[in-house]
Design a protein around this motif. Structure first.
Motif, short mmCIF file in Angstrom:
data_model
loop_
_atom_site.label_atom_id
_atom_site.label_comp_id
_atom_site.label_asym_id
_atom_site.label_seq_id
_atom_site.Cartn_x
_atom_site.Cartn_y
_atom_site.Cartn_z
N ARG A 105 0.84 -1.20 0.00
CA ARG A 105 0.00 0.00 0.00
C ARG A 105 0.89 1.26 0.00
NH1 ARG A 105 -2.71 -1.25 4.17
NH2 ARG A 105 -4.30 -2.41 3.06
N HIS A 106 1.92 1.24 0.82
CA HIS A 106 2.85 2.38 0.89
C HIS A 106 3.53 2.60 -0.46
CE1 HIS A 106 5.91 5.09 2.48
NE2 HIS A 106 6.81 4.34 1.87
N LEU A 107 4.00 1.52 -1.08
CA LEU A 107 4.64 1.65 -2.39
C LEU A 107 3.66 2.18 -3.43
CD1 LEU A 107 6.73 -1.65 -2.43
CD2 LEU A 107 7.64 0.70 -2.34
N ALA A 108 2.43 1.68 -3.41
CA ALA A 108 1.43 2.12 -4.38
C ALA A 108 1.09 3.60 -4.18
CB ALA A 108 0.18 1.26 -4.26
N GLN A 109 1.08 4.07 -2.94
CA GLN A 109 0.79 5.48 -2.67
C GLN A 109 1.88 6.38 -3.22
OE1 GLN A 109 0.28 5.45 1.58
NE2 GLN A 109 -1.91 4.98 1.46
N HIS A 110 3.09 5.85 -3.33
CA HIS A 110 4.21 6.66 -3.82
C HIS A 110 4.48 6.44 -5.30
CE1 HIS A 110 4.73 6.95 0.52
NE2 HIS A 110 5.27 8.13 0.24
N CYS A 111 3.64 5.70 -5.95
CA CYS A 111 3.75 5.50 -7.39
C CYS A 111 2.77 6.46 -8.05
CB CYS A 111 3.41 4.04 -7.75
SG CYS A 111 3.48 3.73 -9.54
N SER A 112 3.25 7.23 -9.01
CA SER A 112 2.38 8.22 -9.64
C SER A 112 1.29 7.56 -10.48
CB SER A 112 3.21 9.19 -10.49
OG SER A 112 3.88 8.46 -11.52
N ASP A 114 1.16 7.08 -13.60
CA ASP A 114 0.93 7.77 -14.87
C ASP A 114 1.70 7.09 -15.99
OD1 ASP A 114 3.55 8.52 -14.42
OD2 ASP A 114 3.06 10.57 -13.81
N ASP A 115 1.97 7.81 -17.05
CA ASP A 115 2.63 7.24 -18.22
C ASP A 115 4.15 7.20 -18.10
OD1 ASP A 115 0.21 6.82 -19.45
OD2 ASP A 115 0.22 8.76 -20.49
N ARG A 116 4.70 7.78 -17.03
CA ARG A 116 6.15 7.77 -16.85
C ARG A 116 6.62 6.39 -16.39
NH1 ARG A 116 7.41 12.29 -12.77
NH2 ARG A 116 5.71 11.22 -11.76
N PRO A 117 7.84 6.02 -16.70
CA PRO A 117 8.34 4.69 -16.32
C PRO A 117 8.79 4.59 -14.86
CG PRO A 117 10.02 5.84 -17.58
CD PRO A 117 8.78 6.71 -17.58
N ASP A 118 9.01 5.73 -14.19
CA ASP A 118 9.47 5.68 -12.80
C ASP A 118 8.38 5.07 -11.92
OD1 ASP A 118 11.76 6.97 -13.61
OD2 ASP A 118 10.98 8.97 -13.13
N CYS A 119 8.77 4.07 -11.13
CA CYS A 119 7.78 3.40 -10.30
C CYS A 119 8.47 2.78 -9.08
CB CYS A 119 7.08 2.30 -11.09
SG CYS A 119 5.87 1.38 -10.12
N PRO A 120 8.13 3.23 -7.88
CA PRO A 120 8.76 2.69 -6.68
C PRO A 120 8.44 1.20 -6.45
CG PRO A 120 7.00 4.20 -6.09
CD PRO A 120 7.18 4.29 -7.57
N ILE A 121 7.34 0.74 -7.00
CA ILE A 121 7.00 -0.69 -6.84
C ILE A 121 8.03 -1.53 -7.59
CG2 ILE A 121 5.23 -2.45 -7.24
CD1 ILE A 121 3.16 -0.09 -7.17
N ILE A 122 8.29 -1.15 -8.84
CA ILE A 122 9.28 -1.88 -9.65
C ILE A 122 10.66 -1.75 -9.02
CG2 ILE A 122 10.49 -1.89 -11.89
CD1 ILE A 122 7.74 -3.19 -12.01
N GLU A 123 10.99 -0.55 -8.53
CA GLU A 123 12.30 -0.35 -7.90
C GLU A 123 12.45 -1.24 -6.67
OE1 GLU A 123 12.53 3.86 -7.25
OE2 GLU A 123 12.60 4.30 -9.39
N GLU A 124 11.39 -1.38 -5.90
CA GLU A 124 11.42 -2.27 -4.72
C GLU A 124 11.66 -3.72 -5.15
OE1 GLU A 124 11.24 -3.77 -0.84
OE2 GLU A 124 11.45 -1.69 -1.47
N LEU A 125 10.93 -4.14 -6.20
CA LEU A 125 11.08 -5.52 -6.68
C LEU A 125 12.47 -5.76 -7.22
CD1 LEU A 125 7.60 -5.97 -8.38
CD2 LEU A 125 8.37 -6.95 -6.20
N GLU A 126 13.09 -4.73 -7.80
CA GLU A 126 14.45 -4.84 -8.31
C GLU A 126 15.49 -4.78 -7.18
OE1 GLU A 126 14.25 -2.74 -12.70
OE2 GLU A 126 14.51 -1.44 -10.95
N GLY A 127 15.06 -4.34 -6.01
CA GLY A 127 15.98 -4.22 -4.88
C GLY A 127 16.74 -2.92 -4.88
N LYS A 128 16.23 -1.92 -5.56
CA LYS A 128 16.91 -0.64 -5.68
C LYS A 128 16.59 0.30 -4.53
CE LYS A 128 17.56 -0.46 -10.66
NZ LYS A 128 17.24 0.27 -11.90
N THR A 129 15.52 0.05 -3.79
CA THR A 129 15.15 0.95 -2.69
C THR A 129 15.78 0.43 -1.40
OG1 THR A 129 13.10 -0.22 -2.28
CG2 THR A 129 12.99 1.67 -3.76
#
Length: 130
Positions: A105-112, A114-129
């Motif tokens: 839920r926290h990750l989804a709240q911080h994901c815009s 929109d059409d941009r590729p930046d996404c904290p959910i994907i970054e979390e899954l990649e282990g980048k956060t």
């Protein structure tokens, strides 16, 4: 009765009956033609297993509960101990699932979203956060 009839009367699929037989939770008689044969007591055992599975008891606990059910001299305290241990395990699992849901839920709240590729959910899954 055939496995199909036992399945219909117990609410347990034929596939699961075969599985329970393979792991020793239930035994069936074999007819001369090699087919399994089940009686009313087998259906009662299958219903017991189904109800225990509906309450999310693990198979090993079901094995113990079946032994207690069959033992008319059992102490109800042992049954209660198994049930309460299971409640504790379920509560721990529920807490862990709740924590996962909060994280998502926290990750989804911080994901815009929109059409941009930046996404904290994907970054979390990649282990980048962090």
């Amino acid at each position: 009765m055939t496995i199909g009839h036992a399945a219909a009367r117990s609410g347990v699929s034929a596939k699961m009956i075969r599985h329970y037989e393979a792991i020793g939770l239930i035994e069936s008689e074999r007819r001369a033609n090699g087919y399994r044969s089940y009686g009313p007591q087998d259906v009662a055992v299958l219903r017991f297993i189904r109800h225990a599975r509906d309450l999310a008891f693990p198979l090993e606990d079901i094995r113990k509960l079946l032994a207690l059910w069959r033992d008319r001299s059992r102490a109800s305290g042992e049954v209660k101990r198994l049930a309460l241990a299971h409640v504790e395990a379920l509560e721990e699992k529920a807490a862990a699932l709740n924590a996962v849901a909060q994280s998502l839920r926290h990750l989804a709240q911080h994901c815009s979203g929109d059409d941009r590729p930046d996404c904290p959910i994907i970054e979390e899954l990649e282990g980048k956060t962090a």
